[in-house]
Design a protein around this motif. Structure first.
Motif, PDB file in Angstrom:
ATOM      1  N   ILE A 458      35.775  -4.521  14.936  1.00 48.23           N
ATOM      2  CA  ILE A 458      35.358  -4.646  13.534  1.00 48.23           C
ATOM      3  C   ILE A 458      35.247  -3.285  12.866  1.00 48.23           C
ATOM      4  O   ILE A 458      34.720  -3.149  11.758  1.00 48.23           O
ATOM      5  CB  ILE A 458      34.002  -5.367  13.434  1.00 48.23           C
ATOM      6  CG1 ILE A 458      32.952  -4.597  14.248  1.00 48.23           C
ATOM      7  CG2 ILE A 458      34.092  -6.802  13.916  1.00 48.23           C
ATOM      8  CD1 ILE A 458      31.541  -4.892  13.803  1.00 48.23           C
ATOM      9  N   GLY A 459      35.766  -2.234  13.583  1.00 48.24           N
ATOM     10  CA  GLY A 459      35.558  -0.860  13.135  1.00 48.24           C
ATOM     11  C   GLY A 459      36.323  -0.430  11.908  1.00 48.24           C
ATOM     12  O   GLY A 459      36.070   0.646  11.370  1.00 48.24           O
ATOM     13  N   ASP A 461      36.079  -1.868   9.079  1.00 50.82           N
ATOM     14  CA  ASP A 461      35.179  -2.055   7.939  1.00 50.82           C
ATOM     15  C   ASP A 461      33.753  -1.606   8.211  1.00 50.82           C
ATOM     16  O   ASP A 461      33.020  -1.318   7.287  1.00 50.82           O
ATOM     17  CB  ASP A 461      35.156  -3.544   7.537  1.00 50.82           C
ATOM     18  CG  ASP A 461      36.558  -4.110   7.433  1.00 50.82           C
ATOM     19  OD1 ASP A 461      37.353  -3.511   6.688  1.00 50.82           O
ATOM     20  OD2 ASP A 461      36.855  -5.109   8.114  1.00 50.82           O
ATOM     21  N   SER A 462      33.335  -1.607   9.478  1.00 44.45           N
ATOM     22  CA  SER A 462      31.935  -1.266   9.762  1.00 44.45           C
ATOM     23  C   SER A 462      31.826  -0.159  10.792  1.00 44.45           C
ATOM     24  O   SER A 462      32.722   0.029  11.609  1.00 44.45           O
ATOM     25  CB  SER A 462      31.179  -2.482  10.306  1.00 44.45           C
ATOM     26  OG  SER A 462      31.809  -3.669   9.942  1.00 44.45           O
ATOM     27  N   PHE A 463      30.701   0.519  10.721  1.00 39.60           N
ATOM     28  CA  PHE A 463      30.451   1.599  11.664  1.00 39.60           C
ATOM     29  C   PHE A 463      29.436   1.189  12.721  1.00 39.60           C
ATOM     30  O   PHE A 463      29.098   1.964  13.611  1.00 39.60           O
ATOM     31  CB  PHE A 463      29.949   2.851  10.939  1.00 39.60           C
ATOM     32  CG  PHE A 463      30.940   3.394   9.948  1.00 39.60           C
ATOM     33  CD1 PHE A 463      32.300   3.264  10.170  1.00 39.60           C
ATOM     34  CD2 PHE A 463      30.504   4.056   8.803  1.00 39.60           C
ATOM     35  CE1 PHE A 463      33.230   3.766   9.263  1.00 39.60           C
ATOM     36  CE2 PHE A 463      31.426   4.557   7.893  1.00 39.60           C
ATOM     37  CZ  PHE A 463      32.779   4.406   8.115  1.00 39.60           C
ATOM     38  N   ALA A 464      28.877  -0.015  12.573  1.00 36.92           N
ATOM     39  CA  ALA A 464      27.863  -0.453  13.531  1.00 36.92           C
ATOM     40  C   ALA A 464      27.975  -1.964  13.693  1.00 36.92           C
ATOM     41  O   ALA A 464      28.491  -2.654  12.819  1.00 36.92           O
ATOM     42  CB  ALA A 464      26.470  -0.083  13.050  1.00 36.92           C
ATOM     43  N   SER A 465      27.499  -2.471  14.838  1.00 39.44           N
ATOM     44  CA  SER A 465      27.522  -3.917  15.030  1.00 39.44           C
ATOM     45  C   SER A 465      26.424  -4.348  15.986  1.00 39.44           C
ATOM     46  O   SER A 465      25.947  -3.547  16.798  1.00 39.44           O
ATOM     47  CB  SER A 465      28.874  -4.353  15.612  1.00 39.44           C
ATOM     48  OG  SER A 465      28.939  -3.996  16.977  1.00 39.44           O
ATOM     49  N   PRO A 496      32.483  -1.629  16.912  1.00 41.85           N
ATOM     50  CA  PRO A 496      33.000  -0.784  15.827  1.00 41.85           C
ATOM     51  C   PRO A 496      33.752   0.425  16.388  1.00 41.85           C
ATOM     52  O   PRO A 496      34.314   1.192  15.617  1.00 41.85           O
ATOM     53  CB  PRO A 496      31.728  -0.324  15.121  1.00 41.85           C
ATOM     54  CG  PRO A 496      30.712  -0.268  16.206  1.00 41.85           C
ATOM     55  CD  PRO A 496      31.076  -1.332  17.224  1.00 41.85           C
ATOM     56  N   LYS A 549      22.826  -2.722  19.841  1.00 44.44           N
ATOM     57  CA  LYS A 549      23.413  -2.243  18.602  1.00 44.44           C
ATOM     58  C   LYS A 549      24.386  -1.125  18.939  1.00 44.44           C
ATOM     59  O   LYS A 549      24.028  -0.164  19.608  1.00 44.44           O
ATOM     60  CB  LYS A 549      22.318  -1.733  17.664  1.00 44.44           C
ATOM     61  CG  LYS A 549      22.860  -1.440  16.305  1.00 44.44           C
ATOM     62  CD  LYS A 549      21.778  -1.415  15.237  1.00 44.44           C
ATOM     63  CE  LYS A 549      22.430  -1.389  13.862  1.00 44.44           C
ATOM     64  NZ  LYS A 549      21.525  -0.965  12.806  1.00 44.44           N
ATOM     65  N   GLU A 551      26.739   1.858  17.586  1.00 43.04           N
ATOM     66  CA  GLU A 551      26.903   2.687  16.393  1.00 43.04           C
ATOM     67  C   GLU A 551      27.830   3.867  16.698  1.00 43.04           C
ATOM     68  O   GLU A 551      27.634   4.550  17.698  1.00 43.04           O
ATOM     69  CB  GLU A 551      25.559   3.283  15.968  1.00 43.04           C
ATOM     70  CG  GLU A 551      24.499   2.279  15.633  1.00 43.04           C
ATOM     71  CD  GLU A 551      23.141   2.961  15.491  1.00 43.04           C
ATOM     72  OE1 GLU A 551      22.410   2.595  14.572  1.00 43.04           O
ATOM     73  OE2 GLU A 551      22.821   3.859  16.298  1.00 43.04           O
ATOM     74  N   ILE A 554      29.467   8.729  12.629  1.00 40.04           N
ATOM     75  CA  ILE A 554      30.187   8.520  11.373  1.00 40.04           C
ATOM     76  C   ILE A 554      30.890   9.796  10.889  1.00 40.04           C
ATOM     77  O   ILE A 554      32.030   9.755  10.431  1.00 40.04           O
ATOM     78  CB  ILE A 554      29.232   7.975  10.285  1.00 40.04           C
ATOM     79  CG1 ILE A 554      28.731   6.598  10.740  1.00 40.04           C
ATOM     80  CG2 ILE A 554      29.947   7.849   8.943  1.00 40.04           C
ATOM     81  CD1 ILE A 554      27.639   6.026   9.865  1.00 40.04           C
ATOM     82  N   THR A 669      42.667   4.419  11.657  1.00 35.10           N
ATOM     83  CA  THR A 669      41.745   4.292  10.526  1.00 35.10           C
ATOM     84  C   THR A 669      42.171   5.257   9.418  1.00 35.10           C
ATOM     85  O   THR A 669      42.655   6.350   9.688  1.00 35.10           O
ATOM     86  CB  THR A 669      40.300   4.618  10.945  1.00 35.10           C
ATOM     87  OG1 THR A 669      40.220   5.979  11.351  1.00 35.10           O
ATOM     88  CG2 THR A 669      39.869   3.729  12.102  1.00 35.10           C
TER      89      THR A 669
END
Length: 877
Positions: A458-459, A461-465, A496, A549, A551, A554, A669
């Motif tokens: 999912i990386g 769009d997101s930086f954490a999951s 991510p 979690k 992360e 970034i 990315t």
RNA sequence: GGGGGAUUAGCUCAGUUGGGAGAGCGCUUGACUGGCAGUCAAGAGGUCAGGGGUUCAAGUCCCCUAUUCUCCA
């Protein structure tokens, strides 16, 4: 039976199996994608291996392909026989645990007799001796008479390679007629002679051989068949050799046209014509798959094929570069089935041209060396095997060429010795290889896992999951839990973390929960399906099923992302500036910088680099939008997206589009506007292989840091020179010039000084038996000025021996000169220095007229001065 | 992955058992000269790839690194 062309037969075959619900796949690249044990694809099933082993799920249970293949072990024989070739195409139909023996045999027969209309009375089959099942099908179901089914042993009709899937085979033969036979009474399919030609091999993969040598029955047996397209075409066209097949004949004819040599006139030139015809096909296809001529691996195979072709071209007295012309013919003939040839035509021809020219250089160099050897040889002499081998091994000069040239001069070469040297070299390489072959297979654990677990990435769009831990691996074993201090691999249900691919490095970061903290230092993916996070357990205990979690770092990701988008801009800009032959040959993208390798035949000029750099920056400054869309390969190609050599793309591809500037397939990315990059700077450009250049560049924050560093250096220079930026160059230039002038002046003064003191030295000249001699210490001098002073003294004093010395901290250095007339009297500077330095625990030597030496025991200088007259006396004749 | 070479002036390359860094072409300057690479003369230009070692002394011998060529796998 129609006289079908090779291209028609290929199409018929694929169409036939499509009617039997097979999925037609494109020929895979000659470069094996995930199979490190293979240098080049050498059979139709090779690229499908992962489907057979269960590592990957096939897109369909029935598949049919026409696969380009290369085999070079028989390279020496190619051209001398009717059948051997380095390049060939393999037609195949495959079943992955779907249909089996009955269908495979039935369809093979149907295709041969109904589609190709081969007369069934001419067809023979062979089976594995114990395979009664196959016999039943051939005999009962198909109706092939008993006497036309030949049972062969394990060697011929059982397919296996070490451990793994294996099974019996059945082959179909074509009877070309009695006139090709050997005449033996028991001549039948499988006979060594030319009457029966095998064209189709059906492999029934029904066993799995384990390490103890047991054959275990497979639950879902596979079918793997291979039909040599060229062989089939030879049968259909009643050609006596593969070189008479329509498509290949056209290439051969063109070779004849270029060389103005008639085919079939002289067996010797025929070999050359065939070698060129065959090799150029391999070369063209290899280059089209991104292989470049080089010194190792596939590159070396390519180089060898290409150079052999050039060599044979010369044998036909073609003296200009000709290979690319023939390659053009190959492209024209095969472009329908292999559109990549046409797409990359300019590039292919260019690479072939470059390599052919490079080889000319190699030949010239070798010729030069050989001529030197010949100068020192007696008439009718034999060139030593060492010399010939060195020419070949070190300078790449072919043996047959060495032989020819020697012959012209009436010499010969020790060929036996040469072969011996060659054997030694091969053995050395082989033993070296054995010791380094023992790695691999460790990834197996993950291949198995990928059947049960999949990671959702999912990386983009997101930086954490919020994720769940699905597997923990320590020491290559699955474990249930892990604790602080361990280094482990973790698989999550979703992540991510970007896994290293397409040159972009993986994300780093943390995976945390209230019970533990993991530091992720690397992330890799297996089969595009599971993501393996390599981590150190920093805190706590972790077990399967834990929620956590994940992360990513970034700042790191953003910097990397900027560099990745910049890479696309660079790629496009290079194409614009240098031409369409520029192809990506490798890339590395991390947070610090980007590295881009691409095909180009010469170093970039300063102007070219600036042009490329400026263009990239202009796109950045214009803040163009970057859009990402997912689509299928077909649509992407229609959009004109650049795809990479050897890169594997799935059904769905990501297309990265920078406004109307660049469009490229990429899984990495990217930022959404080029403005974010800030600025782009190329910091180096060099070569990493023949025809491949490498550019390194930095962007954004990295570039900012780079500028600060440069500024600091500038400030330091300013501080030292006591100038400002504007004057720095002027001042530095002035200083360098001033230093040079001063050095000159110093040298002049030194000379003047010694000139003025020359008289002083002369006043100290002594004489013994007519030889004038002088020994003097010289202050603050280097060897250079010592020599100059010695020269002057020697010229001034006739019949003289001059000895000058410099005292250093722990040694004394001597320099001695003798003039011509003193030499005639028997004085020898070298011998003299040897004598005197012996006294002081030193050594030295030189020529008659000039010598140097030194001693370590500096207290012995007085003793030396005392013995000089007696040494001179002893030397006088 | 293993073996064999190469790296010296802007370019192409010489450089003997270790003992004074060279040639040709190019460049600068001058003179001569109606000729296809004009002739002659003078001059500039060198971290001998980089680093370490052996030696009184290393372009030269030994080790490491880099680049490059080449053979084998």
């Amino acid at each position: 039976m129609d006289r079908l062309g090779l291209n028609q037969i290929r199409e018929l075959f694929l169409e036939f199996f499509e009617t039997k619900d097979h999925l037609r796949l494109k020929s895979a690249s000659l470069v094996p994608e995930e199979d490190k044990s293979l240098l080049l694809i050498n059979s139709g099933m090779a690229p499908l291996k992962p489907y057979f082993t269960g590592q990957k799920t096939p897109p369909h249970k029935r598949v049919t392909t026409c696969q380009k293949c290369i085999r070079t072990p028989d390279i020496e024989i190619v051209g001398k026989t009717d059948r051997h070739a380095t390049f060939f195409e393999m037609l195949g139909n495959f079943s992955f645990g779907d249909y089996f023996k009955v269908e495979a045999i039935k369809w093979a027969w149907e295709f041969c007799t109904e589609w190709l209309e081969l007369p069934s009375e001419r067809l023979w089959v062979t089976i594995y001796q114990d395979d009664d099942e196959a016999f039943e099908i051939w005999n009962k179901t198909i109706g092939v008479p008993n006497e036309k089914i030949v049972r062969l042993g394990k060697e011929d009709n059982f397919w296996e390679i070490g451990v793994g899937p294996c099974g019996p085979c059945s082959e179909i033969y074509y009877d070309r007629g009695e006139k090709y036979g050997c005449g033996n009474l028991d001549c039948k399919a499988g006979c060594e002679c030319d009457r029966y030609i095998e064209f189709w091999n059906l492999v029934f993969t029904q066993f799995d051989r384990d390490e103890e040598g047991n054959y275990n029955k497979l639950a879902h047996p596979n079918i793997d068949t291979g039909m040599g397209l060229e062989r089939m075409a030879a049968v259909m066209q009643e050609a006596s050799s593969i070189f008479e097949i329509d498509t290949i004949k056209r290439i051969l004819d063109y070779v004849c046209q270029l060389s103005k040599v008639r085919y079939g006139k002289d067996p010797k030139t025929d070999v050359s014509i065939r070698v060129i015809t065959d090799h150029i096909r391999s070369v063209t296809f290899m280059v089209s798959d991104g292989i470049l001529p080089g010194n190792e691996g596939r590159g070396y195979v390519l180089r060898r094929l290409l150079r052999r072709a050039v060599r044979h071209g010369r044998l036909l007295s073609i003296d200009n570069t000709f290979l690319s012309k023939i390659a053009k013919k190959v492209i024209e003939i095969s472009k329908e089935a292999y559109p990549e040839l046409k797409e990359r035509e300019d590039y292919i021809l260019k690479i072939i041209d470059i390599e052919e020219k490079r080889f000319e250089g190699t030949l010239e160099q070798g010729l030069h060396i050989l001529e030197k050897y010949m100068e020192s040889m007696e008439s009718n002499g034999v060139l030593s095997s060492e010399a010939a081998f060195k020419l070949y091994d070190t300078y790449g000069f072919p043996l047959d060429l060495t032989k020819d040239i020697l012959e012209e001069g009436g010499f010969t070469v020790d060929e036996k010795g040469f072969k011996k040297e060659m054997k030694l070299q091969q053995e050395r390489a082989r033993t070296a290889r054995k010791s380094s072959i023992e790695n691999g297979w460790k990834e197996e654990i993950y291949s198995r896992l990928s059947n049960t677990i999949k990671t959702d990435f999912i990386g983009y769009d997101s930086f954490a999951s919020n994720s769940i831990i699905k597997a923990v691996i320590a020491d290559n074993k699955l474990v249930k839990e892990a604790h602080k201090g361990m280094t482990i691999n973790i698989i999550l249900d979703k992540t991510p973390f970007y896994a290293e691919s397409g040159g972009q490095v993986s994300d780093t970061g943390f995976i945390k929960s209230k019970n533990f903290v993991l530091e992720v230092y690397d992330c890799q993916k297996v089969n595009d399906e599971i993501y393996i996070h390599k981590c150190n357990v920093v805190e706590g205990n972790i077990k399967i099923g834990d929620t956590c979690k994940a992360e990513i770092n970034i700042a790191n990701r953003m910097a990397t992302t900027k560099n990745h988008t910049s890479t696309h801009l660079l790629h496009k800009s290079l194409k614009n500036a240098l031409g369409n032959h520029v192809e990506q040959a490798g890339s590395l993208v991390n947070s610090d910088r980007l590295r881009f390798d691409f095909t180009h035949y010469e170093s970039l000029t300063k102007e070219e680099i600036m042009k490329v750099e400026k263009e990239v920056n202009e796109i950045i400054w214009k803040a163009r939008d970057v859009t990402v869309l997912e689509t299928d390969m077909e649509t992407a190609k229609k959009m004109g997206a650049m795809a990479l050599f050897g890169e594997k793309y799935g059904d769905k591809v990501r297309v990265i589009k920078v406004d109307n500037y660049s469009i490229e397939l990429c899984g990495g990315t990217h930022i959404n506007n080029t403005g974010h990059i800030g600025m782009f700077k190329i910091i180096s450009e060099n070569s990493i292989a023949a025809g491949v250049r490498r550019i390194e560049a930095i962007t954004g924050e990295g570039l900012y840091k780079y500028l600060i560093e440069k500024e600091n250096i500038l400030q330091e220079i300013n501080a030292i020179l006591k100038t400002g930026d504007d004057d720095i160059v002027k001042k530095l230039d002035f200083n360098v010039k001033a230093i040079k002038e001063l050095e000159k002046e110093v040298q002049q003064l030194k000379n003047q000084l010694s000139a003025s003191s020359i008289d002083d030295y002369i006043s100290n000249v002594k004489e013994i038996k007519g030889i004038k001699y002088l020994i003097a210490e010289v202050d603050n001098k280097d060897m250079e000025s010592l020599r100059q002073l010695g020269d002057k003294l020697r010229d001034k004093i006739k019949n003289s021996l001059i000895v000058l010395y410099i005292k250093e901290k722990d040694k004394i250095v001597f320099m001695s000169m003798v003039d011509k007339s003193a030499i005639e009297s028997g004085i020898h500077a070298g011998m003299f220095i040897k004598e005197i330095t012996k006294i002081g625990n030193g050594s030295g030597g030189g020529r008659k007229d000039m010598a140097q030496g030194g001693i370590k025991d500096i207290n012995k200088i007085n003793q030396i001065i005392e013995v000089i007259p007696s040494i001179i006396e002893s030397q006088i004749k």
